[in-house]
Motif scaffolding. Structure first.
Motif, PDB file in Angstrom:
ATOM      1  N   GLU A 187       0.825  -1.212   0.000  1.00  0.00           N
ATOM      2  CA  GLU A 187       0.000   0.000   0.000  1.00  0.00           C
ATOM      3  C   GLU A 187       0.854   1.255   0.000  1.00  0.00           C
ATOM      4  OE1 GLU A 187      -2.596  -0.778   3.331  1.00  0.00           O
ATOM      5  OE2 GLU A 187      -4.175  -1.451   1.996  1.00  0.00           O
TER       6      GLU A 187
ATOM      7  N   HIS B  16      -0.604  10.156   3.179  1.00  0.00           N
ATOM      8  CA  HIS B  16      -1.737   9.353   2.686  1.00  0.00           C
ATOM      9  C   HIS B  16      -2.273   8.456   3.813  1.00  0.00           C
ATOM     10  CE1 HIS B  16      -3.899   6.228   0.468  1.00  0.00           C
ATOM     11  NE2 HIS B  16      -4.003   7.092  -0.515  1.00  0.00           N
ATOM     12  N   PRO B  17      -3.585   8.253   3.863  1.00  0.00           N
ATOM     13  CA  PRO B  17      -4.158   7.453   4.964  1.00  0.00           C
ATOM     14  C   PRO B  17      -3.576   6.049   5.090  1.00  0.00           C
ATOM     15  CG  PRO B  17      -5.898   8.426   3.617  1.00  0.00           C
ATOM     16  CD  PRO B  17      -4.614   8.801   2.973  1.00  0.00           C
ATOM     17  N   ASP B  18      -3.117   5.481   3.998  1.00  0.00           N
ATOM     18  CA  ASP B  18      -2.554   4.131   4.089  1.00  0.00           C
ATOM     19  C   ASP B  18      -1.078   4.144   4.485  1.00  0.00           C
ATOM     20  OD1 ASP B  18      -4.980   3.150   3.308  1.00  0.00           O
ATOM     21  OD2 ASP B  18      -4.440   3.013   1.183  1.00  0.00           O
TER      22      ASP B  18
END
Lengths: 441, 429
Positions: free
Chosen positions: B33, B281-283
């Motif tokens: 990710e 980024h959220p991931d």
């Protein structure tokens, strides 16, 4: 986006254990835990295997060694980001990251399935380990077309055009058949597996009575050595989830298993054949069982915004236009001794698991067992409204050509043409109501 | 059906020559990710370069990079300072000629670039406390602010402590305690913390699952595990202690690369404002090394440069690396192997210590027996001892030496714990 916020705000608690009310970016990764500690632990192991990147052998980390020599991606997650949908490249220069292209020659193999290309096999592996080039590249560009609806509203659609380049083992024959595929979501597969064959046959019969020619794909079950109903894969060309998983491991990552014990190298790919392997099989039965358990136990997102009037009207229209004939809202699982918790469950997948002729524009030209060149299995629609939030895009259909749900509907042809025409004749507001409804799934 | 579309597809089958593209091979241990975000964005900006990812955990990456031609790798990008140091000694890197405008050289005592310019930090992960706010509220537990806070008896039974020999991120975290509090005080704190905690010994569950599910309320961990899970909806929060210790990740270009220009472009992209912002980024949720990008940070994102103004980091991971193998073995002997014995003894001691605030010589002795560092800092710093523990997996002689030392330490620890139990028993508990 405002629609999604509205929908999340109205989320109601579900009382079905196989349905998750989670609407976060992890909504497609929620595990059903009502199966005891042993199976839950096994599922967690499976989750790690699903997420791990595989390494080129030889390697110290023998449990994750086996990638290549030829492959498409390093991990399951690569094609199924956050357990959701992949997408096509944005430009012709970009590699296919969560998409691949199936290959075959005209005719069929000894079991009635596609006839793999003797060198390139049944899938173009764009990547290779160092010193072994990938088999080639597929570049995607798009031709814009315009569709005008009866009320004058126009929509731009994009038709994909594929070009093979950098082919390392010689040109492809002019008669080659190929099919681009986006990585589909992987949640809810256990529930689909637990739907009985007889239920699928009944759906086919019911469809016939409603003038729709849905039919199961009778495919070869390599483990049982006989033909059975296929339900996995975009053409329902795989019989069981275990076979689907093992097929993806060998096809996408060249990782062997007890179901596919030899490396994914074609004739004349001598360097590939001579490359070092990890242990054999590279995905052992314990790991295969773990990932099978994980995928079987993944929950499905709950329907949302049931009180929203637009969603309610959209749902009624979805039925009245005929969309729900193939996108069957509710199914019942049968007895499933392999994982009894999946037995006798009511699910809302919006699929009948049957093949339907979707017309020439969506045809890939590549038959697969009983699926013709233009047949596709009705894809489940559950969770479709969360794709943008979770996967960061809204491309749909088998090759990601549709840039939103409206475009996806407008591509429907063949048996779905009548329903599409009815949809096109709706008012603009009612077309949007159907989109609202899909967004609530 | 119409086959117009099919005709177009088949007509396009003739292989056409695309503009020649370079393939840049990047070895990394970043999760898919994380990699996917950088790969896609870089390729969008550099359509003439394809990025090929080779994935290896740090221990497996080292022998891979030591192969002939460095295994075809152009760029190594990973959180493994040990590998960068080791490979630097072996002449594996090219000097990086980068414009470092806007990139500081240090954060507290922690360097962000190799002094000889062979590798540099690309991001940091902070060590902190993953907490479940709902759990803390239900158990009326205050938010811990320092490692010292976690030995408060109120936290007993609420903490999940990862065992450093089982969790890859944990050894440096444990060492950061030893650097911050000193060797003797640090081990004493760890013993008392273990007395309050459930030890996590296997890697099947994510730390964030244990806390996110509400099984336990607090777990020391790396920030991005919690921040990413939180950004994806988990009911978690990351509390940074004062001061914070960081685990940096680095990037380097191999000496044998055939793509020096593309490699330099990749490194520049990673360090650019655009590349650094991707870390939000959220991931991903890691900490950029370019301070200016924190102006665009998501709500609630920690800024290590701002935090360092008040509490300057006192932890340098390069100091920790040589002794990690010894330290992991010590932790297992001192705390993991005898955790079932240790935990009730700590509980009894705490009970007695809190009875009317009594102070007693016997209680002080029990405390000393439970907290005495198994070995001195001098012995843990002895190069021959360190090498015996580092090489024991592959070297039978080294393993024998290490086992001999372990047996001595085990006896001492056992004697101390038994004596502590006897003293408490004599008190009538």
């Amino acid at each position: 986006m405002s629609l999604l916020i509205c929908l999340f705000a109205q989320t109601a608690k579900s009382d079905n254990a196989w349905v998750t009310d989670d609407v976060s970016r992890e909504a497609f990764a929620q595990i059903y835990t009502g199966v005891g500690k042993e199976l839950s632990d096994l599922a967690l192991q499976g989750r790690n295997i699903f997420r791990q990147s595989w390494v080129i052998p030889p390697a110290l980390d023998i449990d994750s060694a086996g990638l290549g020599p030829l492959y498409n991606q390093l991990s399951c997650l690569g094609c199924h980001p956050k357990n959701g949908r992949g997408m096509p490249p944005e430009t012709p220069d970009q590699m296919m990251r969560s998409m691949l292209v199936r290959l075959s020659l005209p005719g069929s193999n000894e079991h009635g399935g596609p006839r793999p290309h003797p060198v390139y096999g049944d899938q173009l592996n764009e990547q290779g380990i160092p010193d072994i080039p990938g088999e080639g590249r597929v570049r995607v560009s798009y031709q814009e077309i315009v569709r005008s609806l009866p009320d004058g509203e126009t929509f731009h659609l994009r038709r994909p055009i594929y070009t093979f380049t950098d082919l390392q083992y010689g040109p492809l024959e002019p008669e080659i058949l190929y099919s681009p595929r986006i990585g589909p979501p992987v949640f809810g597969l256990g529930l689909l597996e637990a739907v009985s064959d007889s239920a699928i046959l009944q759906l086919a019969e019911r469809g016939r009575q409603q003038g729709v020619n849905g039919r199961p794909n009778w495919v070869w079950d390599g483990e049982k050595q006989h033909k059975t109903i296929g339900r996995f894969g975009l053409k329902a060309n795989v019989a069981t989830l275990k076979q689907q998983i093992a097929g993806a491991f060998i096809g996408d990552m060249s990782i062997t298993s007890s179901l596919h014990p030899t490396e994914n190298c074609g004739l004349f790919q001598t360097v590939c054949q001579q490359a070092p392997s990890a242990r054999q099989p590279e995905l052992d039965d314990r790991q295969l069982k773990a990932i099978l358990t994980y995928l079987r136990l993944l929950q499905v997102p709950a329907k949302r915004a049931a009180d929203d009037s637009k969603v309610q009207r959209g749902e009624r229209l979805f039925v009245s236009t005929g969309c729900a004939v193939c996108h069957t809202p509710s199914l019942q699982t049968g007895e499933f001794p392999e994982l009894p918790a999946l037995s006798q469950q009511t699910l809302h997948p919006y699929t009948d698991l049957l093949l339907h002729d979707m017309g020439g524009e969506l045809a890939d030209g590549r038959p697969d067992f009983d699926a013709s060149a233009s047949d596709w299995r009705t894809p489940p629609l559950w969770g479709i409204g969360l794709v943008k939030r979770i996967n960061g895009h809204s491309t749909f259909l088998h090759d990601g050509r549709a840039r939103n749900l409206m475009e996806a509907i407008l591509w429907h042809g063949g048996e779905a043409q009548l329903a599409r025409k009815v949809f096109e004749r709706l008012t603009s507001a009612d077309r949007q109501n159907i989109i609202h409804f899909l967004g609530s799934l | 059906m119409t086959f117009r579309c099919l005709f177009i597809l088949i007509a396009s089958l003739t292989a056409c020559d695309a503009a020649a593209k370079q393939t840049l091979t990047v070895l990394t241990a970043y999760h898919e990710e994380v990699v996917a975000q950088f790969e896609t964005t870089f390729e969008r900006d550099h359509p003439d370069i394809d990025v090929k990812i080779i994935w290896r955990m740090p221990h497996d990456a080292l022998p891979y990079m030591q192969q002939r031609n460095q295994g075809g790798v152009d760029v190594y990008w990973s959180a493994s300072l040990h590998n960068y140091l080791q490979l630097k000694q072996e002449g594996a890197w090219q000097k990086m000629k980068l414009d470092r405008d806007g990139l500081p050289e240090m954060l507290g005592v922690m360097p962000l670039i190799d002094p000889d310019g062979f590798y540099c930090a690309t991001e940091m992960a902070g060590y902190g406390f993953v907490v479940n706010p709902g759990y803390l509220k239900n158990h009326r537990l205050p938010e811990p602010k320092t490692w010292q806070d976690l030995i408060d008896t109120r936290y007993s039974g609420h903490i999940a402590l990862p065992v450093p020999s089982r969790f890859g991120f944990a050894p440096l975290m444990i060492d950061s305690i030893l650097q911050q509090y000193g060797w003797e005080r640090g081990w004493a704190l760890l013993s008392e913390l273990a007395g309050n905690a459930q030890l996590l010994e296997h890697n099947r569950s994510f730390i964030t699952d244990v806390v996110g599910s509400g099984e336990l309320g607090i777990a020391p961990s790396l920030d991005f595990f919690a921040n990413s899970a939180r950004a994806n909806g988990a009911p978690l929060q990351l509390l940074y202690p004062e001061p914070v210790a960081y685990s940096p990740a680095h990037i380097a270009v191999t000496a044998s690369t055939r793509q020096p220009q593309a490699a330099r472009q990749f490194v520049e992209f990673i360090l650019s404002a655009k590349g650094q912002r991707l870390l939000f980024h959220p991931d991903i949720r890691k900490l950029p090394v370019r301070p200016a990008v924190y102006a665009d940070k998501p709500e609630g994102q920690f800024d290590p440069f701002e935090a360092a103004v008040l509490h300057s980091p006192v932890y340098d991971p390069s100091t920790a690396l040589p002794r990690l193998a010894v330290q992991n073995a010590l932790f297992d002997l001192f705390l993991t192997e005898r955790h079932d014995q240790l935990k009730p003894v700590w509980q009894r001691l705490h009970e007695l210590e809190t009875q009317n605030g009594r102070s007693d010589e016997m209680l002080a002795e029990v405390r000393h027996l439970l907290t005495a560092a198994p070995i001195s800092l001098d012995l843990a710093s002895d190069i021959s001892v360190q090498q015996n523990f580092e090489k024991r997996i592959k070297d039978a002689d080294a393993d024998m030496q290490a086992k001999s030392l372990e047996n001595t330490w085990r006896s001492d620890i056992s004697r101390n714990y038994q004596r502590a139990e006897q003293l408490l028993a004599a008190w009538g508990h």
